[in-house]
Design a protein around this motif. Structure first.
Motif, PDB file in Angstrom:
ATOM      1  N   TYR A   1       0.850  -1.188   0.000  1.00 39.98           N
ATOM      2  CA  TYR A   1       0.000   0.000   0.000  1.00 39.98           C
ATOM      3  C   TYR A   1       0.883   1.235   0.000  1.00 39.98           C
ATOM      4  CZ  TYR A   1      -3.835  -3.123   1.311  1.00 39.98           C
ATOM      5  OH  TYR A   1      -4.769  -4.118   1.318  1.00 39.98           O
TER       6      TYR A   1
ATOM      7  N   ILE B   1       0.919   5.571   0.873  1.00 40.86           N
ATOM      8  CA  ILE B   1       0.270   6.775   1.381  1.00 40.86           C
ATOM      9  C   ILE B   1       1.148   7.963   1.028  1.00 40.86           C
ATOM     10  CG2 ILE B   1      -1.133   5.764   3.217  1.00 40.86           C
ATOM     11  CD1 ILE B   1       1.096   6.242   5.177  1.00 40.86           C
TER      12      ILE B   1
ATOM     13  N   THR C   1      -4.975  -1.184  11.157  1.00 36.44           N
ATOM     14  CA  THR C   1      -5.264  -1.025   9.729  1.00 36.44           C
ATOM     15  C   THR C   1      -5.794  -2.313   9.110  1.00 36.44           C
ATOM     16  OG1 THR C   1      -3.296   0.358   9.827  1.00 36.44           O
ATOM     17  CG2 THR C   1      -4.342   0.141   7.704  1.00 36.44           C
TER      18      THR C   1
ATOM     19  N   ARG D   1      -9.385  -2.456   9.924  1.00 30.96           N
ATOM     20  CA  ARG D   1     -10.117  -1.410   9.201  1.00 30.96           C
ATOM     21  C   ARG D   1     -10.319  -1.794   7.734  1.00 30.96           C
ATOM     22  NH1 ARG D   1     -14.177   1.339   9.283  1.00 30.96           N
ATOM     23  NH2 ARG D   1     -14.263   2.827   7.594  1.00 30.96           N
ATOM     24  N   LEU D   2      -9.327  -2.464   7.159  1.00 31.96           N
ATOM     25  CA  LEU D   2      -9.405  -2.834   5.745  1.00 31.96           C
ATOM     26  C   LEU D   2     -10.026  -4.211   5.525  1.00 31.96           C
ATOM     27  CD1 LEU D   2      -7.710  -0.284   5.431  1.00 31.96           C
ATOM     28  CD2 LEU D   2      -6.155  -1.546   3.946  1.00 31.96           C
TER      29      LEU D   2
ATOM     30  N   THR E   1      -4.058  13.574   8.754  1.00 29.98           N
ATOM     31  CA  THR E   1      -5.115  13.701   7.752  1.00 29.98           C
ATOM     32  C   THR E   1      -5.622  15.146   7.789  1.00 29.98           C
ATOM     33  OG1 THR E   1      -6.931  13.177   9.249  1.00 29.98           O
ATOM     34  CG2 THR E   1      -5.775  11.313   8.255  1.00 29.98           C
TER      35      THR E   1
ATOM     36  N   ILE F   1      -1.310   4.529  12.324  1.00 30.11           N
ATOM     37  CA  ILE F   1      -1.862   3.322  11.693  1.00 30.11           C
ATOM     38  C   ILE F   1      -0.839   2.204  11.840  1.00 30.11           C
ATOM     39  CG2 ILE F   1      -3.406   4.541  10.081  1.00 30.11           C
ATOM     40  CD1 ILE F   1      -1.323   4.068   7.871  1.00 30.11           C
TER      41      ILE F   1
ATOM     42  N   TYR G   1     -11.580   4.306   0.197  1.00 30.99           N
ATOM     43  CA  TYR G   1     -10.302   4.924   0.541  1.00 30.99           C
ATOM     44  C   TYR G   1      -9.227   4.552  -0.466  1.00 30.99           C
ATOM     45  CZ  TYR G   1     -10.300   0.302   2.577  1.00 30.99           C
ATOM     46  OH  TYR G   1     -10.461  -1.044   2.758  1.00 30.99           O
TER      47      TYR G   1
ATOM     48  N   VAL H   1      -3.645   4.709  -1.051  1.00 32.66           N
ATOM     49  CA  VAL H   1      -4.712   4.950  -0.079  1.00 32.66           C
ATOM     50  C   VAL H   1      -4.907   6.447   0.140  1.00 32.66           C
ATOM     51  CG1 VAL H   1      -5.447   4.551   2.308  1.00 32.66           C
ATOM     52  CG2 VAL H   1      -4.203   2.768   1.079  1.00 32.66           C
TER      53      VAL H   1
ATOM     54  N   LEU I   1      -5.863   8.711   2.715  1.00 30.45           N
ATOM     55  CA  LEU I   1      -5.999   8.602   4.174  1.00 30.45           C
ATOM     56  C   LEU I   1      -7.204   9.382   4.709  1.00 30.45           C
ATOM     57  CD1 LEU I   1      -2.275   8.822   5.229  1.00 30.45           C
ATOM     58  CD2 LEU I   1      -3.781   6.858   5.488  1.00 30.45           C
TER      59      LEU I   1
ATOM     60  N   LYS J   1      -9.999   9.365   3.578  1.00 34.95           N
ATOM     61  CA  LYS J   1     -11.205   8.538   3.450  1.00 34.95           C
ATOM     62  C   LYS J   1     -11.060   7.193   4.157  1.00 34.95           C
ATOM     63  CE  LYS J   1     -12.680  10.601  -0.872  1.00 34.95           C
ATOM     64  NZ  LYS J   1     -12.752  10.446  -2.333  1.00 34.95           N
ATOM     65  N   LEU J   2      -9.992   7.076   4.924  1.00 34.54           N
ATOM     66  CA  LEU J   2      -9.802   5.811   5.643  1.00 34.54           C
ATOM     67  C   LEU J   2     -10.959   5.573   6.607  1.00 34.54           C
ATOM     68  CD1 LEU J   2      -7.801   3.464   6.022  1.00 34.54           C
ATOM     69  CD2 LEU J   2      -6.690   4.790   7.812  1.00 34.54           C
TER      70      LEU J   2
END
Lengths: 216, 160
Positions: free
Chosen positions: B27, B29, B69, B72-73, B91, B98, B128, B143, B145, B147-148
């Protein structure tokens, strides 16, 4: 006696598979509940390449015959969780061994195993077994993802790839050898069945539409 | 001109991304949102926090919420290892940590290399994913972030 018993068992299995394929076609008397149904349509549509003539349906049986099957055609056999499927070569983009693995996207539908690069396109890999098998047979599929995605059958210009466990032969079929889905058939992704080969012939255009619908 | 968003000769914007691993996937960021990367330290659980919140840490006197994370994912959970890191990110609204499996590198990605995220039946909470980019036969999932978490979830986090 032993040979007779084995012969009877094989015959029973063939009859059962034949009945299952028949049930797939009609969608009415399925031996087991279908896991994932493509969207209902008021009338079965025949897949057609852009600009091509609409396919003809037999007047006597109401069968829906895709354009690519109006004459003798070739198809590739592949195996998904013990079920043999066939994809017409006219609708096949390629076949690749799944050696580099798939990139799994977070939060994805369980119908999808991930994406894989194929000729510059990120192909979305479908868990074919989960898509075509009835729910009660698809449920125990949690194990063996690697095995059942050993090969990828790439379709729709690389946008989709069907995971399968084994690639079979290329066969030639006469339209008459196929028992075509009728307009009343509910599984639009199923073009027909070939009983002598115990396989289900896919309608790729309808299949990709059904998959896109799953994404909506 | 920012180092994180420069223009290549062709006029193509280049953005730098910090890459990290989660469940064998890579991923990315935006580097501009990364404050620092920490080794995992004591994380104090917060009673009544959302399931994706691991707890809080004391970062030089500031309380920072740490998000799991993987949870969350929607990925399977994993044991903490020597490579596990907490990436402190900023953010639009908050500073949070995270938890990731490991931090890999900083890569330059031209905007022309970024493809839209493949629609694979992801649920709404997965918006996200800003896009994907292919690098060295590997897919980099970029990603967003901000919209995480949803607005409500960010608010809930702030109230912890």
């Amino acid at each position: 006696m032993k040979q007779d018993t084995r012969h009877d068992t094989l015959l029973e299995q063939q009859l059962a598979l034949g009945a299952y394929l028949d049930a797939l076609l009609t969608g009415s008397e399925a031996p087991v509940e279908q896991g994932v149904e493509p969207p209902e349509k008021p009338q079965a549509r025949v897949s057609a390449a852009p600009g091509s003539e609409p396919a003809q349906a037999s007047d006597t049986t109401g069968s829906v015959i895709p354009v690519w099957a109006e004459t003798r055609f070739q198809a590739l056999l592949f195996e998904v969780a013990g079920l043999t499927l066939a994809v017409p070569l006219a609708k096949l983009k390629g076949v690749v061994p799944n050696t580099q693995g798939l990139s799994e996207m977070p939060g994805h539908s369980p119908l999808f195993l991930g994406v894989t690069p194929y000729q510059g396109v990120q192909s979305k890999v479908v868990d074919t077994a989960r898509f075509v098998l009835p729910k009660d047979r698809a449920a125990p599929l949690e194990t063996g993802i690697a095995e059942r995605s050993a090969h990828l059958v790439v379709i729709d210009e690389g946008r989709w790839a069907l995971a399968c466990s084994k690639i079979g032969d290329v066969i030639e079929l006469e339209p008459a050898q196929v028992k075509w889905r009728t307009a009343a058939g509910k599984r639009l992704w199923l073009a027909g069945t070939v009983i002598e080969l115990m396989c289900a012939l896919l309608d790729i255009d309808e299949l990709t539409q059904a998959l896109s619908h799953e994404m909506a | 001109m920012s180092k994180a968003a420069t223009k290549a000769n062709s006029g193509d914007d280049i953005v730098q991304w910090v890459t990290f691993k989660l469940a064998d996937e890579t991923y990315g960021i935006n580097v501009m949102q990364v404050q620092e990367v920490l080794r995992i330290s004591e994380i104090a659980p917060v009673p009544g926090a959302p399931h994706y919140v691991l707890g809080i840490i004391n970062l030089r006197g500031n309380v920072v919420t740490v998000i799991d994370t993987r949870i969350r994912l929607g990925l399977p959970t994993a044991e903490v290892t020597d490579s596990t890191r907490i990436v402190i990110i900023e953010t639009a609204r908050h500073v949070v940590g995270i938890l990731v499996d490991c931090v890999a590198e900083v890569v330059d990605v031209a905007t022309s290399e970024v493809e839209s995220a493949p629609n694979v039946g992801s649920d709404e909470s997965a918006n996200y994913i800003q896009g994907v980019a292919s690098r060295d036969n590997e897919l980099l999932i970029l990603v967003d972030l901000n919209k995480l978490l949803t607005d409500e979830e960010w608010d809930e986090l702030a109230s912890l």
